[in-house]
Design an enzyme around this catalytic site. Structure first.
Site, PDB file in Angstrom:
ATOM      1  N   ASP A  59      39.349  41.193  38.842  1.00 49.18           N
ATOM      2  CA  ASP A  59      40.085  41.668  37.660  1.00 49.18           C
ATOM      3  C   ASP A  59      41.223  42.611  38.052  1.00 49.18           C
ATOM      4  O   ASP A  59      40.994  43.641  38.701  1.00 49.18           O
ATOM      5  CB  ASP A  59      39.134  42.415  36.716  1.00 49.18           C
ATOM      6  CG  ASP A  59      38.598  41.538  35.604  1.00 49.18           C
ATOM      7  OD1 ASP A  59      38.805  40.322  35.670  1.00 49.18           O
ATOM      8  OD2 ASP A  59      37.970  42.066  34.675  1.00 49.18           O
ATOM      9  N   ASP A  69      39.198  42.241  45.208  1.00 46.98           N
ATOM     10  CA  ASP A  69      38.709  42.465  43.853  1.00 46.98           C
ATOM     11  C   ASP A  69      39.251  41.324  42.990  1.00 46.98           C
ATOM     12  O   ASP A  69      40.209  40.645  43.368  1.00 46.98           O
ATOM     13  CB  ASP A  69      39.225  43.828  43.362  1.00 46.98           C
ATOM     14  CG  ASP A  69      39.056  44.027  41.875  1.00 46.98           C
ATOM     15  OD1 ASP A  69      37.931  43.865  41.381  1.00 46.98           O
ATOM     16  OD2 ASP A  69      40.066  44.319  41.206  1.00 46.98           O
TER      17      ASP A  69
END
Length: 249
Positions: free
Chosen positions: A14, A12
């Site tokens: 963020d 991922d």
């Protein structure tokens, strides 16, 4: 890099590789590309669109060095810097339903009182729609302020519940993304969608690192998926430490 293991490390963006909506540090970027990539494949999967991921990875020169980049949960898919496929929420759901969804969300957000409100409350992406009660044009300070307010008052959690109740027959998923927003996409178009693109690669292991892994978070489904080994992280620093431990480097 013929000596690389048949393993994929998938990240991922963020909260995992970067602070929310900020750029990756040169130190972590170098660690991924110079230390991790010689040992295994590396990939990115984000609900954000291509331009936002590009900005956070400090430009195309760096982002193209990742073996895989899955924008909008994999609905836009790059391999070795080349676009492979693209899917559209508009074609899948249809204009009439999308307008009803957007109109309801705008009406709901107009009634929410927050410490501040800015602009860009709805962002239409290729594979999903993003709703943001505070407005995506808020400053970093206002973003952090909303995140703290949301943690206490459950603004997004209540918004998700209202969307689920109103559109329970639309076959859509409503998931909290990042610090300030809600991602909306067809059921099955969560981050597990990207795994379809690597099914034929026959990886011995796929490790996923994400921070929003609890139920309702947009990393939850792929973190719990039987095809991945999930790693819950709390920050880019934590990601690096857990990754180094996995690889013993």
């Amino acid at each position: 890099m013929s000596g690389r293991k048949n393993v994929l490390y998938l990240f991922d963006v963020d909260g995992t590789l970067t602070k929310p909506r900020q750029s990756i540090s040169e130190d972590l970027l170098s660690f991924l590309l110079d230390k991790v990539k010689p040992h295994a494949r590396v990939g990115l999967v984000s609900g954000s669109d291509y331009s936002k991921i590009l900005e956070q990875m400090n430009g195309e020169r760096h982002m193209s060095q990742f073996d895989y980049v899955f924008c909008e949960n994999g609905l836009m898919y790059f391999k070795n810097g080349e676009l492979q496929s693209k899917q559209s929420i508009l074609n899948h759901v249809g204009e009439q339903k999308l307008q009803k969804l957007i109109n309801f969300a705008l009406g709901y957000m107009s009634k929410i009182e927050l410490p501040v409100k800015r602009g860009n409350f709805v962002e239409f992406r290729t594979g999903l729609i993003n709703f943001c009660p505070v407005g995506r044009s808020c400053s970093q300070q206002e973003r952090d302020q909303f995140a703290a307010y949301d943690a206490e008052h459950k603004v997004r959690e209540q918004f998700v519940y209202a969307l689920q109740k109103e559109f329970d027959d639309y076959n859509l998923t409503f998931a909290m993304g990042g610090q300030i927003s809600i991602d909306v996409y067809p059921n099955g178009w969560d981050k597990t969608y990207c795994l379809n693109h690597v099914a034929d690669a026959g990886f011995d292991e796929i490790h996923f690192f994400g921070d929003k892994t609890d139920p309702g978070g947009n990393d939850h489904e792929i973190y719990c998926d039987g095809r991945t080994i999930g790693h819950k992280v709390t920050s880019p620093k934590d990601t690096r430490e857990q990754l180094a431990a996995c690889l013993s480097i």
